[in-house]
Scaffold this motif. Structure first.
Motif, PDB file in Angstrom:
ATOM      1  N   SER A   1       0.830  -1.207   0.000  1.00  0.00           N
ATOM      2  CA  SER A   1       0.000   0.000   0.000  1.00  0.00           C
ATOM      3  C   SER A   1       0.862   1.253   0.000  1.00  0.00           C
ATOM      4  CB  SER A   1      -0.928   0.015   1.219  1.00  0.00           C
ATOM      5  OG  SER A   1      -1.814  -1.070   1.171  1.00  0.00           O
ATOM      6  N   SER A   2       1.938   1.226   0.750  1.00  0.00           N
ATOM      7  CA  SER A   2       2.864   2.356   0.779  1.00  0.00           C
ATOM      8  C   SER A   2       3.502   2.555  -0.593  1.00  0.00           C
ATOM      9  CB  SER A   2       3.935   2.118   1.846  1.00  0.00           C
ATOM     10  OG  SER A   2       4.840   3.171   1.891  1.00  0.00           O
ATOM     11  N   PHE A   3       3.882   1.466  -1.225  1.00  0.00           N
ATOM     12  CA  PHE A   3       4.432   1.507  -2.580  1.00  0.00           C
ATOM     13  C   PHE A   3       3.415   2.140  -3.537  1.00  0.00           C
ATOM     14  CE2 PHE A   3       4.886  -0.532  -6.745  1.00  0.00           C
ATOM     15  CZ  PHE A   3       6.214  -0.273  -7.033  1.00  0.00           C
ATOM     16  N   SER A   4       2.160   1.701  -3.442  1.00  0.00           N
ATOM     17  CA  SER A   4       1.087   2.235  -4.291  1.00  0.00           C
ATOM     18  C   SER A   4       0.845   3.714  -4.028  1.00  0.00           C
ATOM     19  CB  SER A   4      -0.213   1.470  -4.044  1.00  0.00           C
ATOM     20  OG  SER A   4      -0.059   0.121  -4.368  1.00  0.00           O
ATOM     21  N   ALA A   5       0.830   4.086  -2.756  1.00  0.00           N
ATOM     22  CA  ALA A   5       0.602   5.483  -2.391  1.00  0.00           C
ATOM     23  C   ALA A   5       1.703   6.380  -2.949  1.00  0.00           C
ATOM     24  CB  ALA A   5       0.525   5.624  -0.866  1.00  0.00           C
ATOM     25  N   CYS A   6       2.925   5.897  -2.943  1.00  0.00           N
ATOM     26  CA  CYS A   6       4.053   6.655  -3.499  1.00  0.00           C
ATOM     27  C   CYS A   6       3.816   6.944  -4.980  1.00  0.00           C
ATOM     28  CB  CYS A   6       5.348   5.867  -3.296  1.00  0.00           C
ATOM     29  SG  CYS A   6       6.809   6.616  -4.045  1.00  0.00           S
ATOM     30  N   ILE A   7       3.401   5.942  -5.711  1.00  0.00           N
ATOM     31  CA  ILE A   7       3.172   6.118  -7.142  1.00  0.00           C
ATOM     32  C   ILE A   7       2.008   7.078  -7.388  1.00  0.00           C
ATOM     33  CG2 ILE A   7       2.419   4.935  -9.255  1.00  0.00           C
ATOM     34  CD1 ILE A   7       4.235   2.586  -8.363  1.00  0.00           C
TER      35      ILE A   7
ATOM     36  N   THR B   1      10.187   8.144  -3.608  1.00  0.00           N
ATOM     37  CA  THR B   1      10.970   7.751  -2.427  1.00  0.00           C
ATOM     38  C   THR B   1      10.794   6.277  -2.090  1.00  0.00           C
ATOM     39  OG1 THR B   1      10.785   9.982  -1.531  1.00  0.00           O
ATOM     40  CG2 THR B   1      11.349   8.235   0.030  1.00  0.00           C
ATOM     41  N   ILE B   2       9.561   5.832  -1.965  1.00  0.00           N
ATOM     42  CA  ILE B   2       9.308   4.429  -1.639  1.00  0.00           C
ATOM     43  C   ILE B   2       9.737   3.550  -2.809  1.00  0.00           C
ATOM     44  CG2 ILE B   2       7.563   2.730  -0.954  1.00  0.00           C
ATOM     45  CD1 ILE B   2       8.108   4.950   1.145  1.00  0.00           C
ATOM     46  N   TYR B   3       9.407   3.973  -4.019  1.00  0.00           N
ATOM     47  CA  TYR B   3       9.790   3.211  -5.213  1.00  0.00           C
ATOM     48  C   TYR B   3      11.298   2.964  -5.223  1.00  0.00           C
ATOM     49  CZ  TYR B   3       9.976   1.582  -9.994  1.00  0.00           C
ATOM     50  OH  TYR B   3      10.182   0.804 -11.108  1.00  0.00           O
ATOM     51  N   ASN B   4      12.090   4.022  -5.029  1.00  0.00           N
ATOM     52  CA  ASN B   4      13.547   3.879  -5.073  1.00  0.00           C
ATOM     53  C   ASN B   4      14.095   3.045  -3.923  1.00  0.00           C
ATOM     54  OD1 ASN B   4      14.277   5.240  -7.475  1.00  0.00           O
ATOM     55  ND2 ASN B   4      13.805   7.161  -6.482  1.00  0.00           N
TER      56      ASN B   4
ATOM     57  N   VAL C   1      12.508   0.517  -2.409  1.00  0.00           N
ATOM     58  CA  VAL C   1      12.154  -0.872  -2.699  1.00  0.00           C
ATOM     59  C   VAL C   1      12.985  -1.417  -3.856  1.00  0.00           C
ATOM     60  CG1 VAL C   1      10.279  -2.379  -3.464  1.00  0.00           C
ATOM     61  CG2 VAL C   1       9.839  -0.603  -1.766  1.00  0.00           C
ATOM     62  N   SER C   2      13.238  -0.599  -4.867  1.00  0.00           N
ATOM     63  CA  SER C   2      13.970  -1.081  -6.048  1.00  0.00           C
ATOM     64  C   SER C   2      15.404  -1.488  -5.731  1.00  0.00           C
ATOM     65  CB  SER C   2      13.942  -0.033  -7.163  1.00  0.00           C
ATOM     66  OG  SER C   2      14.755   1.073  -6.832  1.00  0.00           O
ATOM     67  N   GLN C   3      15.915  -1.051  -4.583  1.00  0.00           N
ATOM     68  CA  GLN C   3      17.276  -1.440  -4.189  1.00  0.00           C
ATOM     69  C   GLN C   3      17.369  -2.910  -3.791  1.00  0.00           C
ATOM     70  OE1 GLN C   3      20.099   0.677  -4.292  1.00  0.00           O
ATOM     71  NE2 GLN C   3      18.586   1.790  -5.492  1.00  0.00           N
ATOM     72  N   CYS C   4      16.234  -3.519  -3.442  1.00  0.00           N
ATOM     73  CA  CYS C   4      16.290  -4.899  -2.955  1.00  0.00           C
ATOM     74  C   CYS C   4      15.262  -5.817  -3.605  1.00  0.00           C
ATOM     75  CB  CYS C   4      16.116  -4.921  -1.436  1.00  0.00           C
ATOM     76  SG  CYS C   4      14.550  -4.247  -0.901  1.00  0.00           S
ATOM     77  N   CYS C   5      14.547  -5.328  -4.584  1.00  0.00           N
ATOM     78  CA  CYS C   5      13.449  -6.092  -5.147  1.00  0.00           C
ATOM     79  C   CYS C   5      13.270  -5.724  -6.620  1.00  0.00           C
ATOM     80  CB  CYS C   5      12.188  -5.737  -4.351  1.00  0.00           C
ATOM     81  SG  CYS C   5      10.700  -6.596  -4.822  1.00  0.00           S
ATOM     82  N   THR C   6      12.964  -6.692  -7.441  1.00  0.00           N
ATOM     83  CA  THR C   6      12.670  -6.426  -8.845  1.00  0.00           C
ATOM     84  C   THR C   6      11.287  -5.803  -8.957  1.00  0.00           C
ATOM     85  OG1 THR C   6      13.971  -8.341  -9.513  1.00  0.00           O
ATOM     86  CG2 THR C   6      12.399  -7.490 -11.118  1.00  0.00           C
ATOM     87  N   ILE C   7      11.195  -4.721  -9.721  1.00  0.00           N
ATOM     88  CA  ILE C   7       9.914  -4.054  -9.948  1.00  0.00           C
ATOM     89  C   ILE C   7       9.676  -3.973 -11.454  1.00  0.00           C
ATOM     90  CG2 ILE C   7       8.548  -1.954  -9.643  1.00  0.00           C
ATOM     91  CD1 ILE C   7      10.374  -1.269  -7.264  1.00  0.00           C
ATOM     92  N   VAL C   8       8.513  -4.433 -11.872  1.00  0.00           N
ATOM     93  CA  VAL C   8       8.101  -4.336 -13.268  1.00  0.00           C
ATOM     94  C   VAL C   8       6.773  -3.600 -13.288  1.00  0.00           C
ATOM     95  CG1 VAL C   8       7.417  -5.609 -15.333  1.00  0.00           C
ATOM     96  CG2 VAL C   8       9.279  -6.465 -13.890  1.00  0.00           C
ATOM     97  N   GLY C   9       6.694  -2.560 -14.111  1.00  0.00           N
ATOM     98  CA  GLY C   9       5.469  -1.785 -14.125  1.00  0.00           C
ATOM     99  C   GLY C   9       5.016  -1.417 -15.523  1.00  0.00           C
ATOM    100  N   ASP C  10       3.729  -1.170 -15.608  1.00  0.00           N
ATOM    101  CA  ASP C  10       3.114  -0.749 -16.854  1.00  0.00           C
ATOM    102  C   ASP C  10       2.220   0.448 -16.533  1.00  0.00           C
ATOM    103  OD1 ASP C  10       2.408  -0.817 -19.560  1.00  0.00           O
ATOM    104  OD2 ASP C  10       0.719  -2.170 -19.199  1.00  0.00           O
ATOM    105  N   VAL C  11       2.370   1.522 -17.302  1.00  0.00           N
ATOM    106  CA  VAL C  11       1.565   2.718 -17.102  1.00  0.00           C
ATOM    107  C   VAL C  11       0.770   2.945 -18.389  1.00  0.00           C
ATOM    108  CG1 VAL C  11       1.580   5.188 -16.604  1.00  0.00           C
ATOM    109  CG2 VAL C  11       3.308   3.693 -15.555  1.00  0.00           C
ATOM    110  N   LYS C  12      -0.549   3.057 -18.225  1.00  0.00           N
ATOM    111  CA  LYS C  12      -1.439   3.216 -19.366  1.00  0.00           C
ATOM    112  C   LYS C  12      -2.294   4.455 -19.219  1.00  0.00           C
ATOM    113  CE  LYS C  12      -2.011  -1.747 -19.970  1.00  0.00           C
ATOM    114  NZ  LYS C  12      -2.950  -2.877 -19.906  1.00  0.00           N
ATOM    115  N   LYS C  13      -2.492   5.127 -20.324  1.00  0.00           N
ATOM    116  CA  LYS C  13      -3.440   6.239 -20.366  1.00  0.00           C
ATOM    117  C   LYS C  13      -4.754   5.678 -20.868  1.00  0.00           C
ATOM    118  CE  LYS C  13      -4.558  10.539 -22.698  1.00  0.00           C
ATOM    119  NZ  LYS C  13      -4.200  11.456 -23.770  1.00  0.00           N
ATOM    120  N   ILE C  14      -5.810   5.950 -20.117  1.00  0.00           N
ATOM    121  CA  ILE C  14      -7.137   5.519 -20.509  1.00  0.00           C
ATOM    122  C   ILE C  14      -7.941   6.764 -20.873  1.00  0.00           C
ATOM    123  CG2 ILE C  14      -9.224   4.256 -19.823  1.00  0.00           C
ATOM    124  CD1 ILE C  14      -6.676   2.513 -19.744  1.00  0.00           C
TER     125      ILE C  14
END
Length: 134
Positions: A45-51, A114-117, A119-132
């Motif tokens: 949730s913290s990761f999501s809130a950061c984004i 901040t949270i994204y960076n 987490v990315s130091q210790c975990c693989t993150i794959v994301g997709d951003v779409k405009k609807i």
């Protein structure tokens, strides 16, 4: 910048976190496993809130308008040692704005979160951003 929170747990009961004027109850017992968020879900949730915070931030900096932003996050947890190994997210930005550069938004979210960076130091993150377009 410094942050401070207060969390309290009562034996054989649930726990809560106090952040400013916000109270978040979370589960620490087997009885609450199906009804309350657990620590791993709070982490995501913290990761999501950061984004989502950065969508709002960059809507000002990049001069675009949006109606809603929605994120779905899933993660793979390893057992030994227990930790998140892989996080996948899909961000949907609902917007009619022709000036929205979705690739630049994704780049900024991944560079300045901040949270994204953290987490990315210790975990693989794959994301997709779409405009609807509504």
């Amino acid at each position: 910048m410094n942050y401070s929170i207060k969390a309290t747990a009562t034996s054989k009961n649930n726990a809560s976190i106090r952040i400013k004027d916000t109270a978040i109850t979370f589960g620490t017992t087997k009885d609450s496993a199906e009804t309350l968020a657990n620590p791993a879900e709070l982490f995501l949730s913290s990761f999501s809130a950061c984004i989502l915070k950065n969508v709002e931030r960059f809507s000002d900096l990049m001069h675009f308008e949006y109606n809603t932003a929605e994120i779905t996050v899933s993660a793979i947890r390893l057992e030994k040692p227990p930790r998140m190994d892989h996080i996948n997210y899909e961000l949907k930005v609902y917007s009619q704005d022709q000036t929205l550069n979705i690739n630049l938004l994704k780049k900024n979210i991944e560079k300045f979160g901040t949270i994204y960076n953290t987490v990315s130091q210790c975990c693989t993150i794959v994301g997709d951003v779409k405009k609807i377009s509504e």
